[in-house]
Design a protein around this motif. Structure first.
Motif, PDB file in Angstrom:
ATOM      1  N   ARG A   1      -5.550   6.824 -15.656  1.00  0.00           N
ATOM      2  CA  ARG A   1      -4.353   6.457 -14.902  1.00  0.00           C
ATOM      3  C   ARG A   1      -4.541   6.681 -13.415  1.00  0.00           C
ATOM      4  NH1 ARG A   1       1.223   9.074 -16.743  1.00  0.00           N
ATOM      5  NH2 ARG A   1       0.320  10.925 -15.761  1.00  0.00           N
ATOM      6  N   ARG A   2      -5.145   7.791 -13.042  1.00  0.00           N
ATOM      7  CA  ARG A   2      -5.389   8.041 -11.623  1.00  0.00           C
ATOM      8  C   ARG A   2      -6.367   7.023 -11.051  1.00  0.00           C
ATOM      9  NH1 ARG A   2      -5.793  14.694 -11.163  1.00  0.00           N
ATOM     10  NH2 ARG A   2      -3.618  15.090 -11.743  1.00  0.00           N
ATOM     11  N   GLU A   3      -7.321   6.611 -11.846  1.00  0.00           N
ATOM     12  CA  GLU A   3      -8.267   5.624 -11.348  1.00  0.00           C
ATOM     13  C   GLU A   3      -7.598   4.267 -11.148  1.00  0.00           C
ATOM     14  OE1 GLU A   3     -12.762   3.868 -12.105  1.00  0.00           O
ATOM     15  OE2 GLU A   3     -11.828   5.113 -13.649  1.00  0.00           O
ATOM     16  N   LEU A   4      -6.658   3.922 -12.011  1.00  0.00           N
ATOM     17  CA  LEU A   4      -5.924   2.669 -11.826  1.00  0.00           C
ATOM     18  C   LEU A   4      -5.106   2.702 -10.540  1.00  0.00           C
ATOM     19  CD1 LEU A   4      -4.719   1.908 -15.468  1.00  0.00           C
ATOM     20  CD2 LEU A   4      -6.438   0.652 -14.145  1.00  0.00           C
ATOM     21  N   PHE A   5      -4.473   3.838 -10.250  1.00  0.00           N
ATOM     22  CA  PHE A   5      -3.764   3.989  -8.977  1.00  0.00           C
ATOM     23  C   PHE A   5      -4.749   3.848  -7.813  1.00  0.00           C
ATOM     24  CE2 PHE A   5      -0.189   6.266 -11.200  1.00  0.00           C
ATOM     25  CZ  PHE A   5       0.820   5.466 -10.721  1.00  0.00           C
ATOM     26  N   TYR A   6      -5.912   4.460  -7.954  1.00  0.00           N
ATOM     27  CA  TYR A   6      -6.934   4.411  -6.904  1.00  0.00           C
ATOM     28  C   TYR A   6      -7.325   2.970  -6.607  1.00  0.00           C
ATOM     29  CZ  TYR A   6     -11.563   5.045  -4.735  1.00  0.00           C
ATOM     30  OH  TYR A   6     -12.654   4.991  -3.892  1.00  0.00           O
ATOM     31  N   TRP A   7      -7.607   2.190  -7.637  1.00  0.00           N
ATOM     32  CA  TRP A   7      -8.045   0.807  -7.404  1.00  0.00           C
ATOM     33  C   TRP A   7      -6.917  -0.078  -6.891  1.00  0.00           C
ATOM     34  CZ3 TRP A   7     -12.780  -0.061  -6.503  1.00  0.00           C
ATOM     35  CH2 TRP A   7     -13.783   0.690  -7.115  1.00  0.00           C
TER      36      TRP A   7
ATOM     37  N   VAL B   1       3.776  10.293  -9.474  1.00  0.00           N
ATOM     38  CA  VAL B   1       3.331  10.405 -10.869  1.00  0.00           C
ATOM     39  C   VAL B   1       2.261  11.473 -11.034  1.00  0.00           C
ATOM     40  CG1 VAL B   1       2.170   9.173 -12.747  1.00  0.00           C
ATOM     41  CG2 VAL B   1       3.943   8.026 -11.413  1.00  0.00           C
ATOM     42  N   GLU B   2       1.281  11.504 -10.115  1.00  0.00           N
ATOM     43  CA  GLU B   2       0.124  12.383 -10.278  1.00  0.00           C
ATOM     44  C   GLU B   2       0.156  13.632  -9.401  1.00  0.00           C
ATOM     45  OE1 GLU B   2      -1.945  12.061 -12.592  1.00  0.00           O
ATOM     46  OE2 GLU B   2      -1.499  10.037 -13.285  1.00  0.00           O
ATOM     47  N   GLY B   3       0.990  13.618  -8.348  1.00  0.00           N
ATOM     48  CA  GLY B   3       1.107  14.806  -7.516  1.00  0.00           C
ATOM     49  C   GLY B   3       0.061  14.930  -6.430  1.00  0.00           C
ATOM     50  N   THR B   4      -0.901  14.013  -6.363  1.00  0.00           N
ATOM     51  CA  THR B   4      -1.952  14.070  -5.351  1.00  0.00           C
ATOM     52  C   THR B   4      -2.568  12.693  -5.172  1.00  0.00           C
ATOM     53  OG1 THR B   4      -4.089  15.053  -4.749  1.00  0.00           O
ATOM     54  CG2 THR B   4      -3.668  14.707  -7.096  1.00  0.00           C
TER      55      THR B   4
ATOM     56  N   LEU C   1       0.828  -1.204   0.000  1.00  0.00           N
ATOM     57  CA  LEU C   1       0.000   0.000   0.000  1.00  0.00           C
ATOM     58  C   LEU C   1       0.867   1.262   0.000  1.00  0.00           C
ATOM     59  CD1 LEU C   1      -2.763   1.359   0.176  1.00  0.00           C
ATOM     60  CD2 LEU C   1      -2.656   1.097   2.669  1.00  0.00           C
ATOM     61  N   ALA C   2       1.908   1.261   0.819  1.00  0.00           N
ATOM     62  CA  ALA C   2       2.805   2.418   0.870  1.00  0.00           C
ATOM     63  C   ALA C   2       3.476   2.642  -0.487  1.00  0.00           C
ATOM     64  CB  ALA C   2       3.859   2.221   1.957  1.00  0.00           C
ATOM     65  N   THR C   3       3.847   1.561  -1.153  1.00  0.00           N
ATOM     66  CA  THR C   3       4.476   1.663  -2.472  1.00  0.00           C
ATOM     67  C   THR C   3       3.521   2.276  -3.491  1.00  0.00           C
ATOM     68  OG1 THR C   3       5.872  -0.268  -2.007  1.00  0.00           O
ATOM     69  CG2 THR C   3       5.621   0.383  -4.316  1.00  0.00           C
ATOM     70  N   VAL C   4       2.256   1.829  -3.453  1.00  0.00           N
ATOM     71  CA  VAL C   4       1.246   2.381  -4.356  1.00  0.00           C
ATOM     72  C   VAL C   4       1.080   3.876  -4.114  1.00  0.00           C
ATOM     73  CG1 VAL C   4      -1.205   2.372  -4.973  1.00  0.00           C
ATOM     74  CG2 VAL C   4       0.010   0.210  -4.630  1.00  0.00           C
ATOM     75  N   PHE C   5       1.012   4.266  -2.840  1.00  0.00           N
ATOM     76  CA  PHE C   5       0.844   5.680  -2.508  1.00  0.00           C
ATOM     77  C   PHE C   5       2.038   6.522  -2.987  1.00  0.00           C
ATOM     78  CE2 PHE C   5      -2.215   4.778   1.237  1.00  0.00           C
ATOM     79  CZ  PHE C   5      -3.305   4.961   0.406  1.00  0.00           C
ATOM     80  N   VAL C   6       3.246   6.015  -2.795  1.00  0.00           N
ATOM     81  CA  VAL C   6       4.445   6.746  -3.200  1.00  0.00           C
ATOM     82  C   VAL C   6       4.464   6.933  -4.717  1.00  0.00           C
ATOM     83  CG1 VAL C   6       6.959   6.632  -3.382  1.00  0.00           C
ATOM     84  CG2 VAL C   6       5.842   6.090  -1.216  1.00  0.00           C
ATOM     85  N   LEU C   7       4.183   5.859  -5.453  1.00  0.00           N
ATOM     86  CA  LEU C   7       4.176   5.950  -6.914  1.00  0.00           C
ATOM     87  C   LEU C   7       3.061   6.866  -7.402  1.00  0.00           C
ATOM     88  CD1 LEU C   7       4.857   2.225  -7.872  1.00  0.00           C
ATOM     89  CD2 LEU C   7       6.445   4.144  -7.995  1.00  0.00           C
ATOM     90  N   TRP C   8       1.895   6.719  -6.799  1.00  0.00           N
ATOM     91  CA  TRP C   8       0.743   7.554  -7.179  1.00  0.00           C
ATOM     92  C   TRP C   8       1.059   9.030  -6.946  1.00  0.00           C
ATOM     93  CZ3 TRP C   8      -4.777   6.652  -4.661  1.00  0.00           C
ATOM     94  CH2 TRP C   8      -5.702   7.499  -5.291  1.00  0.00           C
ATOM     95  N   ARG C   9       1.599   9.331  -5.789  1.00  0.00           N
ATOM     96  CA  ARG C   9       1.940  10.719  -5.460  1.00  0.00           C
ATOM     97  C   ARG C   9       3.018  11.265  -6.394  1.00  0.00           C
ATOM     98  NH1 ARG C   9       0.310  15.374  -2.675  1.00  0.00           N
ATOM     99  NH2 ARG C   9       2.181  16.590  -2.209  1.00  0.00           N
TER     100      ARG C   9
END
Length: 265
Positions: A141-147, A128-131, A118-126
């Motif tokens: 792409r943001r929705e894929l990070f969300y899921w 790449v997308e900044g939020t 989960l932490a890895t997903v959050f770090v990558l999401w942040r």
């Protein structure tokens, strides 16, 4: 020869991007809590009525189908979104259980592993997308990070609930009380201590999983194991009906907004 239209595309008004996931309203949190209990009960029930391998494969297939439907909506649709959440609940529970039952990994380690995921997903999401805000989930792409984050929270929450109930010996009732207290922390932090809204949201989102799972286990597990012995099948049915009712309620404000827009048009 002069063009008939100059700069038409540049000056055309752009339509605002549509949000693909719901806002965290009280109705959202109620439905989320029910979905976690539904996922736990449905997972336990399916594993008992069919071979575990078949159950896991069916759970994964249902999750893929539901996610595909959700991703092709291009905007928030209550029925598609919550169907996907329900299937994530089932498959996420199975993923956590397989790691423990089949591979023999202790709940403490599986909880830590999914927390790292989960932490890895959050770090990558942040990065790449900044939020990490759900209000900004307006692109594929943001929705894929969300899921990806949602799946990780369900798997981690399942392992965490089993850790407190079994490994730590707290049982279902004490686990319910524990997570009910913990889930109040981000609410107080946000409202009284000015905690970051995104952090508070994901904090609460993670905790709803072990809370709902503990409730489902308490209701469905045999009395010899500390439950009420209602049975996984009946618990699944009841929570499915409650969730369907809550999702149906969500369509009321949507239909009212559309009616208002038609009146103003």
């Amino acid at each position: 020869m002069q063009p008939l239209v100059t700069g038409h595309r540049d000056h055309a008004p752009r339509r605002p991007a549509l949000q693909r996931v719901p806002d965290p309203t009280p109705l959202f949190w109620a439905t989320k809590a029910v979905s976690t209990a539904l996922g736990e009960a449905a997972s336990d029930f399916s594993i008992h009525v069919m071979p575990p391998v078949v159950a896991v494969l069916c759970g994964f297939a249902a999750f893929v189908v539901a996610l595909t439907i959700q991703l092709t909506r291009h905007r928030y649709r209550p029925w598609a979104y919550w169907l996907t959440v329900a299937m994530v609940g089932v498959f996420g529970t199975m993923a956590a259980d397989v790691v423990h039952v089949v591979l023999g990994v202790p709940y403490l380690l599986s909880t830590a592993f999914y927390a790292l995921v989960l932490a890895t997903v959050f770090v990558l999401w942040r990065r790449v997308e900044g939020t990490l805000s759900v209000h900004a989930v307006t692109t594929p792409r943001r929705e894929l990070f969300y899921w990806a984050a949602v799946v990780a929270t369900f798997a981690m929450g399942t392992a965490l609930g089993d850790l407190t109930a079994y490994s730590l010996g707290l049982g279902y009732v004490t686990s319910i009380a524990l997570f009910a207290v913990v889930i109040v922390v981000p609410a107080l932090g946000y409202r009284r201590w000015s905690w970051n809204a995104v952090f508070s949201f994901w904090f609460a989102y993670v905790v709803t999983r072990p809370l709902g799972a503990s409730v489902a286990d308490w209701l469905g597990k045999p009395t010899a194991d500390g439950g009420l012995g209602i049975g996984g099948g009946w618990v699944t049915l009841v929570f499915a009906l409650v969730m369907a009712l809550l999702v149906g309620v969500m369509y009321v404000p949507i239909s009212r907004r559309r009616s208002l827009q038609d009146d103003l048009a």
